[in-house]
Design a protein around this motif. Structure first.
Motif, PDB file in Angstrom:
ATOM      1  N   LEU A  74       0.861  -1.177   0.000  1.00 24.52           N
ATOM      2  CA  LEU A  74       0.000   0.000   0.000  1.00 24.52           C
ATOM      3  C   LEU A  74       0.897   1.227   0.000  1.00 24.52           C
ATOM      4  O   LEU A  74       1.727   1.398   0.902  1.00 24.52           O
ATOM      5  CB  LEU A  74      -0.907   0.029   1.239  1.00 24.52           C
ATOM      6  N   ILE A  75       0.768   2.045  -1.026  1.00 24.80           N
ATOM      7  CA  ILE A  75       1.511   3.296  -1.103  1.00 24.80           C
ATOM      8  C   ILE A  75       0.608   4.376  -0.511  1.00 24.80           C
ATOM      9  O   ILE A  75      -0.502   4.594  -0.987  1.00 24.80           O
ATOM     10  CB  ILE A  75       1.885   3.633  -2.554  1.00 24.80           C
ATOM     11  N   PHE A  76       1.082   5.042   0.544  1.00 26.87           N
ATOM     12  CA  PHE A  76       0.297   6.075   1.237  1.00 26.87           C
ATOM     13  C   PHE A  76       0.860   7.438   0.861  1.00 26.87           C
ATOM     14  O   PHE A  76       1.994   7.769   1.198  1.00 26.87           O
ATOM     15  CB  PHE A  76       0.364   5.877   2.751  1.00 26.87           C
ATOM     16  N   ILE A 143      -2.977   2.092  -3.711  1.00 24.21           N
ATOM     17  CA  ILE A 143      -2.543   3.441  -3.354  1.00 24.21           C
ATOM     18  C   ILE A 143      -3.674   4.123  -2.599  1.00 24.21           C
ATOM     19  O   ILE A 143      -4.829   4.080  -3.026  1.00 24.21           O
ATOM     20  CB  ILE A 143      -2.184   4.282  -4.594  1.00 24.21           C
ATOM     21  N   ILE A 144      -3.329   4.751  -1.475  1.00 26.17           N
ATOM     22  CA  ILE A 144      -4.292   5.597  -0.778  1.00 26.17           C
ATOM     23  C   ILE A 144      -3.739   7.016  -0.807  1.00 26.17           C
ATOM     24  O   ILE A 144      -2.560   7.246  -0.539  1.00 26.17           O
ATOM     25  CB  ILE A 144      -4.573   5.123   0.667  1.00 26.17           C
ATOM     26  N   THR A 153      -2.572  11.196  -6.506  1.00 20.60           N
ATOM     27  CA  THR A 153      -2.877   9.829  -6.941  1.00 20.60           C
ATOM     28  C   THR A 153      -3.685   9.843  -8.230  1.00 20.60           C
ATOM     29  O   THR A 153      -3.395   9.095  -9.170  1.00 20.60           O
ATOM     30  CB  THR A 153      -3.633   9.067  -5.837  1.00 20.60           C
ATOM     31  N   THR A 154      -4.693  10.705  -8.301  1.00 23.32           N
ATOM     32  CA  THR A 154      -5.517  10.811  -9.507  1.00 23.32           C
ATOM     33  C   THR A 154      -4.676  11.216 -10.708  1.00 23.32           C
ATOM     34  O   THR A 154      -4.802  10.632 -11.795  1.00 23.32           O
ATOM     35  CB  THR A 154      -6.659  11.828  -9.282  1.00 23.32           C
ATOM     36  N   ALA A 155      -3.792  12.194 -10.511  1.00 22.70           N
ATOM     37  CA  ALA A 155      -2.922  12.630 -11.608  1.00 22.70           C
ATOM     38  C   ALA A 155      -1.971  11.503 -12.027  1.00 22.70           C
ATOM     39  O   ALA A 155      -1.721  11.316 -13.221  1.00 22.70           O
ATOM     40  CB  ALA A 155      -2.146  13.875 -11.188  1.00 22.70           C
ATOM     41  N   LYS A 170      -5.871  -1.252  -6.674  1.00 26.38           N
ATOM     42  CA  LYS A 170      -6.892  -0.411  -6.032  1.00 26.38           C
ATOM     43  C   LYS A 170      -6.327   0.972  -5.777  1.00 26.38           C
ATOM     44  O   LYS A 170      -5.134   1.118  -5.520  1.00 26.38           O
ATOM     45  CB  LYS A 170      -7.304  -0.990  -4.675  1.00 26.38           C
ATOM     46  N   ILE A 171      -7.226   1.958  -5.829  1.00 27.82           N
ATOM     47  CA  ILE A 171      -6.887   3.287  -5.330  1.00 27.82           C
ATOM     48  C   ILE A 171      -7.992   3.704  -4.364  1.00 27.82           C
ATOM     49  O   ILE A 171      -9.170   3.396  -4.574  1.00 27.82           O
ATOM     50  CB  ILE A 171      -6.692   4.345  -6.440  1.00 27.82           C
TER      51      ILE A 171
END
Length: 184
Positions: A74-76, A143-144, A153-155, A170-171
């Motif tokens: 999980l990338i925070f 990714i959170i 994250t969206t970009a 997952k995001i």
């Protein structure tokens, strides 16, 4: 719509801490806001469960986990209006996620504005994901992104799609700014 009790408590805390006042100044005193940043947590949980710290580009990554062999990552990407963080509540979130999952978590302390511009921050986020792909299969990466972390994250996802790079499994976006013009 009727507001909840929690809504009013949150407003009170924001007012008492002076959060709105701090961000309303022109120019913003980012050094004052950064005083609450926690770059390396020191409580017992993190002393026991930080697997390693390392750099990717100009970002400090703290890897937390209960199982160093876990394939799940999980990338925070924390929030902080591009100018601060991670804060204590981000570490609290990481701690709870780590306790309830079998994930390794990368807390990403990326470069901040105003010293760094959006392209450099985005390059760091891209480098972090690229490094994650070298060590994990995309279907094992999540990714959170919290607040501006959700925006970053969206970009990132948009760039991955454009460049035909494998997407994470997952995001999770927590209050991202989806309209930076604030016109909608």
């Amino acid at each position: 719509m009727k507001q909840s009790f929690t809504y009013y408590i949150t407003l009170l805390v924001i007012k008492l801490k002076g959060v709105k006042r701090n961000f309303s100044k022109n120019p913003i005193d980012f050094n004052k806001i950064r005083k609450e940043d926690v770059h390396r947590p020191s409580n017992r949980y993190f002393k026991k469960n930080v697997l390693r710290t390392f750099k990717i580009s100009d970002s400090l990554i703290t890897e937390i986990g209960l199982d160093k062999r876990s394939d799940n990552l999980l990338i925070f990407i924390h929030g902080g209006a591009f100018i601060s963080g991670p804060a204590q509540h981000h570490w609290g979130t990481v701690k709870e996620v780590a306790k309830q999952t079998n994930y390794k978590i990368w807390m990403c302390d990326y470069p901040k504005a105003p010293e760094n511009q959006i392209p450099k921050i985005s390059e760091n986020i891209d480098a972090i994901y690229s490094c994650a792909l070298k060590n994990h299969q995309a279907n094992h990466i999540s990714i959170i992104g919290d607040s501006v972390g959700g925006t970053l994250t969206t970009a990132l996802i948009q760039r991955l799609i454009t460049n035909k790079i494998e997407l994470p499994a997952k995001i999770i976006l927590v209050s991202p700014v989806m309209d930076a013009s604030m016109s909608n």
